[in-house]
Motif scaffolding. Structure first.
Motif, PDB file in Angstrom:
ATOM      1  N   GLY A 161       0.811  -1.210   0.000  1.00 30.47           N
ATOM      2  CA  GLY A 161       0.000   0.000   0.000  1.00 30.47           C
ATOM      3  C   GLY A 161       0.840   1.253   0.000  1.00 30.47           C
ATOM      4  N   LEU A 176       0.815   3.983  -2.940  1.00 24.85           N
ATOM      5  CA  LEU A 176       0.489   5.364  -2.627  1.00 24.85           C
ATOM      6  C   LEU A 176       1.550   6.318  -3.159  1.00 24.85           C
ATOM      7  N   VAL A 203      -5.317   6.079  -4.233  1.00 23.86           N
ATOM      8  CA  VAL A 203      -6.476   5.696  -3.421  1.00 23.86           C
ATOM      9  C   VAL A 203      -6.421   4.207  -3.088  1.00 23.86           C
ATOM     10  N   ALA A 204      -6.076   3.390  -4.070  1.00 21.31           N
ATOM     11  CA  ALA A 204      -5.962   1.952  -3.817  1.00 21.31           C
ATOM     12  C   ALA A 204      -4.843   1.656  -2.813  1.00 21.31           C
ATOM     13  N   GLY A 248      -3.807   3.674  -0.415  1.00 23.16           N
ATOM     14  CA  GLY A 248      -4.319   4.069   0.899  1.00 23.16           C
ATOM     15  C   GLY A 248      -5.290   3.050   1.453  1.00 23.16           C
ATOM     16  N   TRP A 249      -6.085   2.468   0.575  1.00 28.00           N
ATOM     17  CA  TRP A 249      -7.019   1.419   1.001  1.00 28.00           C
ATOM     18  C   TRP A 249      -6.255   0.194   1.502  1.00 28.00           C
ATOM     19  N   PHE A 250      -5.194  -0.165   0.807  1.00 31.90           N
ATOM     20  CA  PHE A 250      -4.371  -1.298   1.239  1.00 31.90           C
ATOM     21  C   PHE A 250      -3.748  -1.030   2.597  1.00 31.90           C
ATOM     22  N   GLY A 276      -4.802   1.026   4.922  1.00 27.30           N
ATOM     23  CA  GLY A 276      -5.833   1.062   5.944  1.00 27.30           C
ATOM     24  C   GLY A 276      -6.392  -0.310   6.265  1.00 27.30           C
ATOM     25  N   SER A 277      -6.560  -1.130   5.246  1.00 24.43           N
ATOM     26  CA  SER A 277      -7.112  -2.464   5.494  1.00 24.43           C
ATOM     27  C   SER A 277      -6.101  -3.387   6.149  1.00 24.43           C
ATOM     28  N   SER A 278      -4.824  -3.038   6.087  1.00 18.76           N
ATOM     29  CA  SER A 278      -3.836  -3.881   6.766  1.00 18.76           C
ATOM     30  C   SER A 278      -4.004  -3.810   8.283  1.00 18.76           C
TER      31      SER A 278
END
Length: 59
Positions: free
Chosen positions: A11, A15, A38-39, A41-43, A45-47
């Motif tokens: 991520g 980023l 965005v992808a 940041g999603w990675f 955050g989901s970690s």
């Protein structure tokens, strides 16, 4: 390496690459860079979902 570190590292790279790509003056590059950032940041955050849960210690 744990799943958390792999997802966070991926991520972070996504980023940073997205921010770099979006600096080009082409509309397509800005769109791709923004989507990549965005992808990423999603990675990152989901970690946090895979972090070890705190356990209660009884003394």
């Amino acid at each position: 390496m744990t799943k958390t570190m792999i997802m966070f590292s991926t991520g972070s790279i996504m980023l940073m690459a997205g921010m770099y790509i979006s600096t080009y003056l082409s509309t397509f590059a800005v769109a791709v860079g923004t989507a990549l950032a965005v992808a990423g940041g999603w990675f990152m955050g989901s970690s946090a979902f895979f972090l070890p849960k705190p356990t209660k210690k009884s003394n």
